[in-house]
Design an enzyme around this catalytic site. Structure first.
Site, short mmCIF file in Angstrom:
data_model
loop_
_atom_site.label_atom_id
_atom_site.label_comp_id
_atom_site.label_asym_id
_atom_site.label_seq_id
_atom_site.Cartn_x
_atom_site.Cartn_y
_atom_site.Cartn_z
N CYS A 64 47.44 40.23 49.17
CA CYS A 64 48.80 40.54 48.69
C CYS A 64 49.61 41.35 49.70
O CYS A 64 50.81 41.56 49.50
CB CYS A 64 48.74 41.26 47.35
SG CYS A 64 48.13 40.19 46.04
N HIS A 91 55.50 45.22 45.97
CA HIS A 91 54.69 44.06 45.60
C HIS A 91 54.68 43.96 44.07
O HIS A 91 54.57 44.98 43.38
CB HIS A 91 53.27 44.24 46.14
CG HIS A 91 52.32 43.18 45.69
ND1 HIS A 91 52.61 41.85 45.80
CD2 HIS A 91 51.09 43.26 45.11
CE1 HIS A 91 51.61 41.15 45.31
NE2 HIS A 91 50.68 41.99 44.88
N ASN A 113 52.64 37.56 39.74
CA ASN A 113 52.20 37.95 41.09
C ASN A 113 52.06 36.69 41.95
O ASN A 113 51.12 35.92 41.78
CB ASN A 113 50.86 38.69 40.98
CG ASN A 113 50.36 39.20 42.31
OD1 ASN A 113 50.92 38.85 43.37
ND2 ASN A 113 49.33 40.01 42.28
O1 UT7 Z 1 48.06 41.97 43.69
C1 UT7 Z 1 46.76 42.31 44.02
C2 UT7 Z 1 46.36 43.56 43.39
N1 UT7 Z 1 46.13 43.38 41.98
C3 UT7 Z 1 46.56 44.29 41.14
O2 UT7 Z 1 47.21 45.23 41.51
C4 UT7 Z 1 46.13 44.16 39.69
C5 UT7 Z 1 45.58 45.46 39.20
N2 UT7 Z 1 45.05 45.43 37.84
C6 UT7 Z 1 45.86 45.26 36.76
O3 UT7 Z 1 47.05 45.02 36.88
C7 UT7 Z 1 45.26 45.48 35.39
O4 UT7 Z 1 43.97 46.04 35.53
C8 UT7 Z 1 45.15 44.18 34.53
C9 UT7 Z 1 46.54 43.71 34.14
C10 UT7 Z 1 44.42 43.10 35.31
C11 UT7 Z 1 44.39 44.50 33.26
O5 UT7 Z 1 45.03 45.56 32.55
P1 UT7 Z 1 44.19 46.82 32.05
O6 UT7 Z 1 45.14 47.70 31.33
O7 UT7 Z 1 43.49 47.40 33.25
O8 UT7 Z 1 43.20 46.20 31.02
P2 UT7 Z 1 41.62 46.29 31.00
O9 UT7 Z 1 41.03 45.41 32.04
O10 UT7 Z 1 41.23 47.73 30.97
O11 UT7 Z 1 41.31 45.66 29.59
C12 UT7 Z 1 41.67 46.35 28.38
C13 UT7 Z 1 41.25 45.47 27.21
C14 UT7 Z 1 39.82 44.95 27.30
O12 UT7 Z 1 39.28 44.91 26.00
P3 UT7 Z 1 38.32 46.07 25.46
O13 UT7 Z 1 37.19 46.16 26.42
O14 UT7 Z 1 39.17 47.31 25.46
O15 UT7 Z 1 37.94 45.58 24.10
C15 UT7 Z 1 39.96 43.56 27.83
O16 UT7 Z 1 38.91 42.72 27.46
O17 UT7 Z 1 42.08 44.30 27.18
C16 UT7 Z 1 41.25 43.11 27.18
N3 UT7 Z 1 41.95 42.07 27.93
C17 UT7 Z 1 42.88 41.27 27.37
N4 UT7 Z 1 43.36 41.21 26.12
C18 UT7 Z 1 44.32 40.28 25.88
C19 UT7 Z 1 41.83 41.74 29.24
N5 UT7 Z 1 42.66 40.74 29.54
C20 UT7 Z 1 43.32 40.44 28.39
C21 UT7 Z 1 44.31 39.49 28.08
N6 UT7 Z 1 44.78 39.46 26.82
N7 UT7 Z 1 44.82 38.63 28.99
#
Ligand code: UT7
Length: 331
Positions: free
Chosen positions: A116, A256, A286
Site C-alpha cells: 500500500c 492512504h 482500499n
Molecule cells: O492497507 C494496508 C494496511 N491495512 C490496514 O491498514 C488494515 C488494518 N486493519 C483494519 O482496518 C481492521 O483491523 C479491520 C477492518 C480489518 C478489522 O476491524 P477490527 O476492528 O480490527 O475488527 P477485529 O478484527 O478486531 O474483529 C472484531 C470482531 C471479531 O469478532 P469477535 O472475535 O469479537 O467475536 C471478528 O470476527 O468482528 C468480527 N468481524 C466481522 N464482523 C462482521 C471481522 N470481520 C467482520 C465482518 N463483519 N466483515
C-alpha cells in the site's frame, strides 16, 4: 541556475463501473453494512468484472485520462513507474506494457512493489529522477486489481479492498514547488501479518497451494491496524515538526485509504480538521497503490498553487512513510 524541484503537474484517474456495495457483501459473507461502516468507513468499492482484463487495463485508463486532460504528448514521457501489488503477470513488466499502450514509445519503465506504500515510494523515486536533471517527464501510475487476489468468502478481507488506478506526472519546477521532504520506513518483521503465502519463490504455485487457498490475501487485521495507526500518525507528525510546520500551515492531508479510523488518528495527531483531509474510502475502499492518486484526481479542482500537502501511507511488508509537497498549479 535555481535548484530543480520535482512538481506534480497533472493527475488522472479511473475506477471500473461495477459497484460492490456493503448490501451485496451481506449476501456473500456473514457481515453487515453497520459493522463495515463503523469499523472501516467503507460503503462500497469498485470491481473490474472482466475476467480477461488485468491491472494494466486500469492503469492505461488512468494514464490516458491524464494525457488527454493535460494535452501531453506521450512521446515526451521519459519514464513510466508502475506502482502495483497486482502486476498483470510475474516477470513481464506491467509498466512496459502500459507505456507501450499509451504511446510512451521513448520511455523506459518498471514496476515498483511496496504494497500500500507503492505510490508513496514511487513519488520519492519520480522526484529523484527529476531533481537529478536527467529526466523531464516522469509518469507515476498506481493501479491495483485487488479483486484478483481477494477471497470473497473471507469476511475479514473482502469488505476492505477495491480496484482502481490513478496517475501523476512529475516535471521540473524552478519556483521551489513540489516535493519538499520525505520520511520513508520499512520493517520486514511484519511480513507475516499481511501477505499472500503462495505463488512466489518461497512457495511456488502447485495443486496443493491452490487446494489450500494460499493464493489470496491473508491479513492479521488487528496487528496491521495497531502498527498502521501509530506509524502513519508518527511519520506525519515528524514531517511537520522537521519542516517547522503545524496543522494550521497545511491545506491537505492525502492519506492512504485503508480504514477511516486510521485516517482520523493521523489527522488528529496533526491537528487537522476533517475539511483538510482527502477521503474517498467510502466509495472505493482500499485500492492499495491507487488510493493516493485517486484522492488527488478527485480533489484536483480544490487544489491551489502553493498549497501545502502531506501524504501518508502504510502497507504490507511493513512499509510506511510521509511526504511533504507543495502544489504547483491552479486547476
Ligand atoms: O492497507 C494496508 C494496511 N491495512 C490496514 O491498514 C488494515 C488494518 N486493519 C483494519 O482496518 C481492521 O483491523 C479491520 C477492518 C480489518 C478489522 O476491524 P477490527 O476492528 O480490527 O475488527 P477485529 O478484527 O478486531 O474483529 C472484531 C470482531 C471479531 O469478532 P469477535 O472475535 O469479537 O467475536 C471478528 O470476527 O468482528 C468480527 N468481524 C466481522 N464482523 C462482521 C471481522 N470481520 C467482520 C465482518 N463483519 N466483515
Amino acid at each position: 541556475m535555481s535548484k530543480i524541484t520535482a512538481a506534480i503537474t497533472a493527475v488522472g484517474g479511473y475506477v471500473p463501473e461495477y459497484v460492490l456495495s456493503n448490501k451485496e457483501l451481506e449476501t456473500m459473507v456473514d457481515t453487515n453494512d453497520e459493522w463495515i461502516t463503523a469499523r472501516t468507513g467503507i460503503k462500497e468499492r469498485r470491481i473490474l468484472k472482466d475476467k480477461d482484463k488485468g491491472t494494466s487495463f486500469l492503469a492505461i485508463k488512468a494514464a490516458k485520462n491524464l494525457l488527454k486532460k493535460n494535452n501531453t504528448d506521450p512521446k515526451e514521457i521519459d519514464m513510466v513507474i508502475m506502482a502495483t501489488a497486482t502486476p498483470d503477470m510475474p516477470v513481464a513488466v506491467t509498466g512496459a506494457y502500459v507505456a507501450s499502450q499509451i504511446g510512451a514509445d521513448n520511455a523506459f519503465s518498471y514496476d515498483l512493489m511496496a504494497a500500500c506504500s507503492s505510490f508513496l515510494f514511487g513519488m520519492s523515486i519520480a522526484a529523484k529522477y527529476i531533481e537529478s536533471g536527467s529526466y523531464k517527464k516522469v509518469l507515476l501510475v498506481g493501479a491495483d486489481k485487488m479483486s484478483s487476489i481477494i477471497d470473497y468468502k473471507d469476511r475479514t478481507t473482502c469488505i476492505i479492498f477495491g480496484d482502481g488506478a490513478g496517475a501523476a506526472l512529475f516535471e521540473p519546477n524552478f519556483e521551489g514547488l513540489g516535493v519538499q521532504d520525505e520520511y520513508l520506513r520499512t520493517d520486514g518483521n511484519g511480513r507475516d501479518s499481511l501477505k499472500i503465502d503462495a505463488g512466489g519463490s518461497l512457495l511456488p504455485s502447485s495443486i496443493e497451494t491452490v487446494n489450500n487457498n494460499q493464493h489470496v490475501v491473508f491479513q492479521d487485521g488487528k496487528t496491521v491496524f495497531k502498527f498502521a495507526v501509530t506509524r502513519m500518525a508518527d511519520v506525519s507528525e515528524k514531517i511537520l515538526k522537521r519542516n517547522n510546520l503545524t496543522g494550521d500551515d497545511i491545506q491537505w492531508l492525502v492519506p492512504h485509504q485503508a480504514n477511516n479510523r486510521i485516517i482520523e488518528a493521523t489527522s488528529k495527531r496533526m491537528n487537522l480538521p476533517d475539511e483538510k483531509v482527502m477521503k474517498n474510502i467510502h466509495k472505493y475502499g482500499n485500492t492499495t497503490s491507487a488510493t493516493l492518486p485517486l484522492c488527488l484526481f478527485e480533489y484536483e479542482n480544490k487544489l491551489k498553487k502553493g498549497d501545502k500537502l502531506v501524504f501518508a501511507a502504510f502497507g504490507g511488508g511493513f512499509t510506511w512513510g510521509a511526504m511533504y509537497l507543495t502544489w504547483s498549479y491552479d486547476s
